[in-house]
Structure formats: C-alpha cells, structure tokens
Design an enzyme around this catalytic site. Structure first.
Site, mmCIF file in Angstrom:
data_model
loop_
_atom_site.group_PDB
_atom_site.id
_atom_site.type_symbol
_atom_site.label_atom_id
_atom_site.label_comp_id
_atom_site.label_asym_id
_atom_site.label_seq_id
_atom_site.Cartn_x
_atom_site.Cartn_y
_atom_site.Cartn_z
ATOM 1 N N LYS A 65 44.903 42.874 40.634
ATOM 2 C CA LYS A 65 43.679 42.808 40.274
ATOM 3 C C LYS A 65 43.221 43.578 39.052
ATOM 4 C CE LYS A 65 41.332 40.604 44.044
ATOM 5 N NZ LYS A 65 40.216 40.610 45.002
ATOM 6 N N ASP A 101 34.584 37.483 43.016
ATOM 7 C CA ASP A 101 34.157 38.019 44.252
ATOM 8 C C ASP A 101 32.872 38.520 44.721
ATOM 9 O OD1 ASP A 101 36.848 37.822 45.237
ATOM 10 O OD2 ASP A 101 37.285 39.830 44.191
#
Ligand code: ATR
Length: 271
Positions: A65, A101
């Site tokens: 990520k 997220d």
C-alpha cells in the site's frame, strides 16, 4: 470484459475476489476479478503487466500500500495524506491511486448506527499503524471533535499526531483506560484480537453504556473486544463492514456503478 484484481503478499486470504465477483454478477456485468501473489521486488513489473493486459484497475493490500504511492502517476489527496494507496484506476495508460479505507471505516459505523454523527464526539483509537491513519483521516474528515490516540510504541502515535493536527492527544498505552469515561467511540486498529494473535486486554468498566465499540479486525467477526463490549451492554460494530464498504468506491471507479452492500453479499462473506 472488465478486468480487475488484488495484488499483495500473501494473498490467498484476501476476501476482495468474493466481493467484486458478487457485484459483477449482481450488476450483470461481464467482469473478472483475479488475485495475484506479488512479492515486493515484483511489484513494478506486475503493475506494468496489468497495464499492458488492459486491466481497468486493481486493489492493493499488504505489503504494497505504501510503495504503490510512488508507482502511481496521480495520487488523490486522501491517499496522499494517509500515505497509502489501496485502489488503482488505470485510465489513458496512467495509474491513478486512491485510498478508500477511510470511507469504508466511517460508512461502516453509519451503516449500523444511522443517526450517529461524528461531530462533537470524542474517540479513543488504539494503534498507530497503516490502518490507524485511514481511520484517523475518516474521523477528522467527518468532523470529530477530539481524538485520543494510543499505541504500544508511543513514538509512532506522536508522529501521526504531528501529521494529523491538533485534534489528536496521545495517551500512554498503559493509561488508555483512564480516558474511557470521556469517549463516545472506541476503535481498535491494532492486530490484537485477530485469529492467531493475542486478545486485546482492556477493561471497559468505566466506558459509558452508550459508547460504540468498533474493531476493524474481522477475523474472527466477534473479537474478544467486541464480546466484552456486548457483555458490558455497549453497542458494537464488527469489522467486516469496513472491508465491504472500502470495496464500494473501488468498484464504482472501475465500472461507474456504485454497488450495494446487501444481505446476499454479507451472507456470502460468512461462508
Ligand atoms: P496495519 O496496516 O493493519 O495497521 P501495522 O501497520 O503493522 O498494520 O500496525 C499494527 C498495529 O498493531 C500497530 O499499532 C502495532 O503496535 P506497534 O506500533 O507498537 O507495533 C499494533 N500491535 C501489534 N501487536 C501488538 C501487541 N502485541 N500489543 C500492542 N499493539 C500491537
């Protein structure tokens, strides 16, 4: 044919294929969602390959990520601030990075507690890793009043507080129970309570009965923390919704359709 995938290492436990293939079917789209095990040293090459194979986009999971930020041609503000990309759109041969997220986290709480507003609320966030940053971003974006942040390794919490601003007060890990009486929301972003990990040890005795307890760990669904919250009579929110809702904007980016988190999907995730 719309092609998308998730890349990570390890990847076999990823639930993303289950989610996106459900939505392709539900929305009668001709789509395929793959998963690829990609080691850090293979990341750049794999990403080029996805471009050459006309993938519409992909999800990024542990441990890529952060590295993905550098590989994107454009990174949106949310991903930049969080310091991580979890969704990529490939458009005009360019990689555009997003982080969904934070959206997944706040949407999950709101899906379970429709009338809950983050404004004028105080929260305690446990943990200062990658997931914590997304949660903090979401809380601040939704107008939370005050955040207590605690982490086993205090300097990580202090660094995040410096980056995210004045709303955050860092609390020593051993003193975390001292602020419970003040909070409206408790969020665990540590890996404690996850299958194979130690449980999170915290006494909820001084927590107000109205305070919502949320664990972003979803395996098991009922973590020791959530079981304790339930016993204590508190409302609680499991972590599976964050996973489902973070997938929603990703699917929309690739297909232009905002898919539904419906009972069928939730049932599918439980099997
Ligand atoms: P993620 O991307 O899922 O947030 P991470 O960045 O590795 O994963 O962060 C893991 C979090 O769990 C950290 O806050 C970590 O605390 P440290 O920063 O002190 O390592 C926390 N964590 C993991 N094991 C822990 C333990 N045994 N006790 C307390 N906190 C723990």
């Amino acid at each position: 044919m719309i092609k998308a995938c998730v890349i990570g290492h390890p990847i076999k436990h990823s639930k993303s294929p289950k989610i996106h293939s459900y939505w392709f079917g539900k929305n009668k789209l001709n789509g395929e969602y793959h998963r690829f095990d990609v080691k850090p040293e293979e990341l750049e090459e794999k990403v080029q390959w996805l471009k050459s194979e006309d993938f519409k986009g992909f999800n990024v999971t542990i441990p890529h990520k952060e590295a993905m930020i550098e590989l994107c041609d454009i990174v949106d503000d949310t991903a930049e601030k969080i310091g991580a990309v979890n969704t990529v759109l490939i458009k005009d041969n360019k990689l555009i990075g997003f982080n969904t997220d934070a959206y997944g986290f706040t949407k999950n709480i709101k899906a379970v507690h429709k009338n809950f507003s983050f404004k004028q609320k105080t929260v305690l966030v446990l943990g200062a890793g990658g997931a914590s940053k997304a949660v903090l971003y979401g809380l601040i974006d939704r107008g939370i009043e005050k955040i207590y942040l605690t982490n086993r390794t205090k300097k990580k919490a202090t660094a995040i507080a410096k980056q995210f601003g004045k709303k955050i007060t860092v609390v020593n890990w051993k003193d975390k129970e001292d602020v419970l009486h003040e909070i409206n929301l408790l969020v665990n972003t540590t890996s404690l309570g996850m299958e194979g990990q130690k449980p999170l040890e915290i006494s909820l005795d001084t927590l107000s009965k109205e305070a919502i307890v949320n664990d972003i760990v979803y395996s098991p669904l009922m973590t020791p923390l959530l079981t304790e919250a339930k016993t204590h009579g508190n409302p609680y929110v499991t972590g599976i919704g964050m996973l489902l809702y973070q997938a929603q904007p990703a699917f929309k980016l690739w297909t232009n359709i905002l898919p539904e988190v419906d009972e069928g999907l939730i049932k599918r995730m439980m099997t």
